[in-house]
Scaffold this active site. Structure first.
Site, PDB file in Angstrom:
ATOM      1  N   THR A  96       0.854  -1.186   0.000  1.00  0.00           N
ATOM      2  CA  THR A  96       0.000   0.000   0.000  1.00  0.00           C
ATOM      3  C   THR A  96       0.889   1.234   0.000  1.00  0.00           C
ATOM      4  O   THR A  96       1.585   1.512   0.975  1.00  0.00           O
ATOM      5  CB  THR A  96      -0.938   0.007   1.220  1.00  0.00           C
ATOM      6  N   LYS A 171      -7.379   0.803  -3.551  1.00  0.00           N
ATOM      7  CA  LYS A 171      -6.952   0.324  -2.237  1.00  0.00           C
ATOM      8  C   LYS A 171      -6.970   1.444  -1.203  1.00  0.00           C
ATOM      9  O   LYS A 171      -7.407   1.256  -0.059  1.00  0.00           O
ATOM     10  CB  LYS A 171      -5.554  -0.284  -2.324  1.00  0.00           C
ATOM     11  N   LYS A 246      -0.173   4.830   8.413  1.00  0.00           N
ATOM     12  CA  LYS A 246       0.423   5.070   7.099  1.00  0.00           C
ATOM     13  C   LYS A 246      -0.644   5.056   6.011  1.00  0.00           C
ATOM     14  O   LYS A 246      -0.731   5.982   5.184  1.00  0.00           O
ATOM     15  CB  LYS A 246       1.496   4.021   6.823  1.00  0.00           C
TER      16      LYS A 246
END
Length: 314
Positions: A96, A171, A246
């Site tokens: 990611t 995502k 994050k």
């Protein structure tokens, strides 16, 4: 069967690569953590010392890395993937990252005559272990079709999201919604506790009612309700606060770039930051439930057992 390089054999990478081995592929992996490397070997993965060794004659290469800077270094470094990949190798990043890093991978690959597909995943460690991950693929249609065949043994769903960067964009939006859902589940779980509801009974109600969600079905933050909930293990991480922060931060960054207002995502981000400020970045992201508790305590969480606080107490 194919030969597949796998760079990054951590909590997600090992079970993912193990499914590839079980499907008959040869998997050569690179991992700097000795314990993770040993776990990989136990699953039939050949652990090698360099990216170049992993890529030699490989039909495909997958990366599973913690942060955008790791992806940039592993792909673009002097001994990285771009330096050693063959034109016939399809490159896939399951990490990611921000959209810009993913697009950089696409453009750099294209400039070198290489094939790259952004291939982020959803489903967590449970999905990795069960082989039921959702893969979100972005790239040229023919490249995405090749990638889909490779990832199939690890997947419950493989979705072609569009051109370069579409997979990672999907995502980031998905994970932003996840962390907002975790916040809602956390608050609901603690209100149910304070109202005297039996945790499993309330979960049974919410699971088949309008309060249902993926985090509720998978991560409910009260012990004794779901076998694999972090609440049964002192909130040791299945998806750490640091990684959640994050991902949520990348989504908020995308909101800033596009001008989309994301007040709920910013609140989720602030709660993750609060846990990090308490020294709890290594714990499970569902520990945000303690921020809803009237006194900050949480059933299933004992700070005295928390090794991450040893340095703070010293």
């Amino acid at each position: 069967m194919s030969t597949i390089a796998f760079i990054g054999l951590g909590r997600m990478g090992v079970p993912m690569a193990a499914h590839l081995v079980a499907a008959g592929h040869t998997v050569r992996g690179v991992e700097i953590n000795p314990a993770a490397a040993d776990a990989a070997r136990a699953h039939g993965i050949e652990v090698v010392d360099s990216v170049a060794a992993a890529l030699a004659g490989a039909d495909a290469c997958l990366t599973s890395l913690p942060k955008p800077e790791h992806v940039s270094a592993v792909y673009g470094g002097d001994d990285g993937i771009f330096a050693h990949a063959e034109a016939s190798t399809v490159l896939m990043d399951t990490s990611t990252v921000d959209v810009e890093t993913s697009r950089w991978c696409h453009s750099e690959a294209e400039a070198r005559g290489l094939t790259f597909v952004d291939a982020p995943i959803s489903g967590g460690t449970a999905g990795a272990e069960a082989g039921t991950l959702t893969f979100m693929l972005g790239g040229a249609p023919d490249d995405v079709a090749r990638a889909a065949e490779i990832v199939d043994p690890m997947a419950g769903n493989v979705i072609a999201c569009g051109e370069a960067g579409a997979g990672i964009a999907a995502k980031l939006v998905n994970n932003m919604m996840l962390f907002i859902g975790v916040m809602a589940m956390s608050e609901g779980s603690q209100l149910a506790e304070q109202l005297g509801l039996d945790a499993k009974t309330f979960w049974d109600v919410a699971r088949v009612s309008s309060g249902d969600s993926w985090p509720l079905r998978t991560w409910y933050p009260v012990p004794g309700v779901l076998e694999k909930s972090a609440a049964n293990n002192n909130f040791d991480p299945t998806f750490s606060v640091d990684l959640a922060r994050k991902d949520c931060g990348l989504a908020v960054q995308a909101g800033d770039t596009t001008g989309v207002n994301l007040p709920a995502a910013r609140l989720a981000l602030a709660q993750l930051d609060e846990l990090i400020d308490e020294g709890l970045g290594g714990k499970d992201c569902t520990l945000v439930a303690k921020l809803a508790s009237p006194d900050g305590t949480l059933r299933g969480y004992d700070p005295a057992l928390d090794r991450t606080l040893e340095g703070t107490r010293a």
